[in-house]
Write a protein that holds these residues in place. Structure first.
Motif, PDB file in Angstrom:
ATOM      1  N   SER A 223       8.842  -0.686   5.926  1.00  0.00           N
ATOM      2  CA  SER A 223       7.687   0.202   5.758  1.00  0.00           C
ATOM      3  C   SER A 223       7.771   1.475   6.602  1.00  0.00           C
ATOM      4  O   SER A 223       6.910   2.347   6.488  1.00  0.00           O
ATOM      5  CB  SER A 223       6.391  -0.548   6.082  1.00  0.00           C
ATOM      6  N   VAL A 224       8.799   1.621   7.418  1.00  0.00           N
ATOM      7  CA  VAL A 224       8.983   2.829   8.230  1.00  0.00           C
ATOM      8  C   VAL A 224      10.040   3.710   7.580  1.00  0.00           C
ATOM      9  O   VAL A 224      11.193   3.306   7.420  1.00  0.00           O
ATOM     10  CB  VAL A 224       9.381   2.480   9.685  1.00  0.00           C
TER      11      VAL A 224
ATOM     12  N   ALA B 200      -1.060  -4.012  11.967  1.00  0.00           N
ATOM     13  CA  ALA B 200      -1.034  -4.000  13.433  1.00  0.00           C
ATOM     14  C   ALA B 200      -2.351  -4.530  13.993  1.00  0.00           C
ATOM     15  O   ALA B 200      -2.363  -5.306  14.956  1.00  0.00           O
ATOM     16  CB  ALA B 200      -0.771  -2.590  13.943  1.00  0.00           C
ATOM     17  N   LYS B 201      -3.453  -4.130  13.376  1.00  0.00           N
ATOM     18  CA  LYS B 201      -4.780  -4.559  13.848  1.00  0.00           C
ATOM     19  C   LYS B 201      -4.929  -6.079  13.769  1.00  0.00           C
ATOM     20  O   LYS B 201      -5.484  -6.700  14.676  1.00  0.00           O
ATOM     21  CB  LYS B 201      -5.858  -3.864  13.025  1.00  0.00           C
ATOM     22  N   LYS B 202      -4.423  -6.676  12.696  1.00  0.00           N
ATOM     23  CA  LYS B 202      -4.487  -8.131  12.546  1.00  0.00           C
ATOM     24  C   LYS B 202      -3.694  -8.843  13.636  1.00  0.00           C
ATOM     25  O   LYS B 202      -3.956  -9.993  13.939  1.00  0.00           O
ATOM     26  CB  LYS B 202      -3.968  -8.543  11.169  1.00  0.00           C
ATOM     27  N   SER B 203      -2.737  -8.127  14.224  1.00  0.00           N
ATOM     28  CA  SER B 203      -1.922  -8.685  15.308  1.00  0.00           C
ATOM     29  C   SER B 203      -2.488  -8.342  16.675  1.00  0.00           C
ATOM     30  O   SER B 203      -1.877  -8.657  17.696  1.00  0.00           O
ATOM     31  CB  SER B 203      -0.490  -8.156  15.200  1.00  0.00           C
TER      32      SER B 203
ATOM     33  N   VAL C  86      -2.341   3.437   6.216  1.00  0.00           N
ATOM     34  CA  VAL C  86      -3.530   2.580   6.304  1.00  0.00           C
ATOM     35  C   VAL C  86      -3.110   1.114   6.374  1.00  0.00           C
ATOM     36  O   VAL C  86      -3.560   0.366   7.246  1.00  0.00           O
ATOM     37  CB  VAL C  86      -4.495   2.829   5.115  1.00  0.00           C
ATOM     38  N   GLN C  87      -2.246   0.697   5.498  1.00  0.00           N
ATOM     39  CA  GLN C  87      -1.776  -0.688   5.476  1.00  0.00           C
ATOM     40  C   GLN C  87      -1.004  -1.017   6.763  1.00  0.00           C
ATOM     41  O   GLN C  87      -1.158  -2.096   7.330  1.00  0.00           O
ATOM     42  CB  GLN C  87      -0.888  -0.928   4.260  1.00  0.00           C
TER      43      GLN C  87
ATOM     44  N   ASN D  91       0.918   9.981   5.990  1.00  0.00           N
ATOM     45  CA  ASN D  91       1.368   8.611   6.246  1.00  0.00           C
ATOM     46  C   ASN D  91       2.043   8.429   7.603  1.00  0.00           C
ATOM     47  O   ASN D  91       2.891   7.552   7.767  1.00  0.00           O
ATOM     48  CB  ASN D  91       2.282   8.106   5.124  1.00  0.00           C
ATOM     49  N   CYS D  92       1.674   9.242   8.583  1.00  0.00           N
ATOM     50  CA  CYS D  92       2.236   9.117   9.922  1.00  0.00           C
ATOM     51  C   CYS D  92       1.287   8.363  10.853  1.00  0.00           C
ATOM     52  O   CYS D  92       0.073   8.459  10.736  1.00  0.00           O
ATOM     53  CB  CYS D  92       2.548  10.484  10.511  1.00  0.00           C
ATOM     54  N   VAL D  93       1.899   7.618  11.773  1.00  0.00           N
ATOM     55  CA  VAL D  93       1.163   6.787  12.718  1.00  0.00           C
ATOM     56  C   VAL D  93       1.730   7.022  14.112  1.00  0.00           C
ATOM     57  O   VAL D  93       2.949   7.078  14.289  1.00  0.00           O
ATOM     58  CB  VAL D  93       1.300   5.289  12.339  1.00  0.00           C
ATOM     59  N   ARG D  94       0.836   7.117  15.090  1.00  0.00           N
ATOM     60  CA  ARG D  94       1.233   7.282  16.489  1.00  0.00           C
ATOM     61  C   ARG D  94       1.118   5.919  17.173  1.00  0.00           C
ATOM     62  O   ARG D  94       0.079   5.267  17.104  1.00  0.00           O
ATOM     63  CB  ARG D  94       0.325   8.300  17.166  1.00  0.00           C
ATOM     64  N   ILE D  95       2.189   5.523  17.856  1.00  0.00           N
ATOM     65  CA  ILE D  95       2.239   4.222  18.521  1.00  0.00           C
ATOM     66  C   ILE D  95       2.542   4.447  19.999  1.00  0.00           C
ATOM     67  O   ILE D  95       3.587   5.002  20.347  1.00  0.00           O
ATOM     68  CB  ILE D  95       3.338   3.326  17.913  1.00  0.00           C
TER      69      ILE D  95
END
Length: 82
Positions: A16-17, A42-45, A36-37, A60-64
């Protein structure tokens, strides 16, 4: 620095990345197939990631934020593609 490199390498192995952007900071920016998915998984974890999809050019970018080795391993386990 070691943890950021570890996290970057592990994220590159997820289906997915699509891209892991180079970073010199305490966070990693990744382009995903579905931000979003990705964040929901991640939230479920137990992790909250920052979906930055609202920013121009960051579709579709995410900051970790980089964590400890234990946290990073746990995050990767939660993000593994099913």
């Amino acid at each position: 620095l070691k943890e950021r490199q570890y996290l970057e390498n592990e994220l590159k192995n997820l289906i997915s990345v699509e891209q892991v952007f180079p970073s010199q900071t305490n966070f990693v920016l990744v382009k995903t197939t579905d931000a979003v998915q990705f964040c929901e998984r991640a939230k479920k974890s137990g992790f909250l990631l920052r979906n930055v999809d609202y920013q121009p050019t960051l579709n579709n970018c995410v900051r970790i934020t980089v964590g400890t080795r234990e946290q990073n391993k746990s995050l990767i386990r939660g993000l593994k593609d099913e």
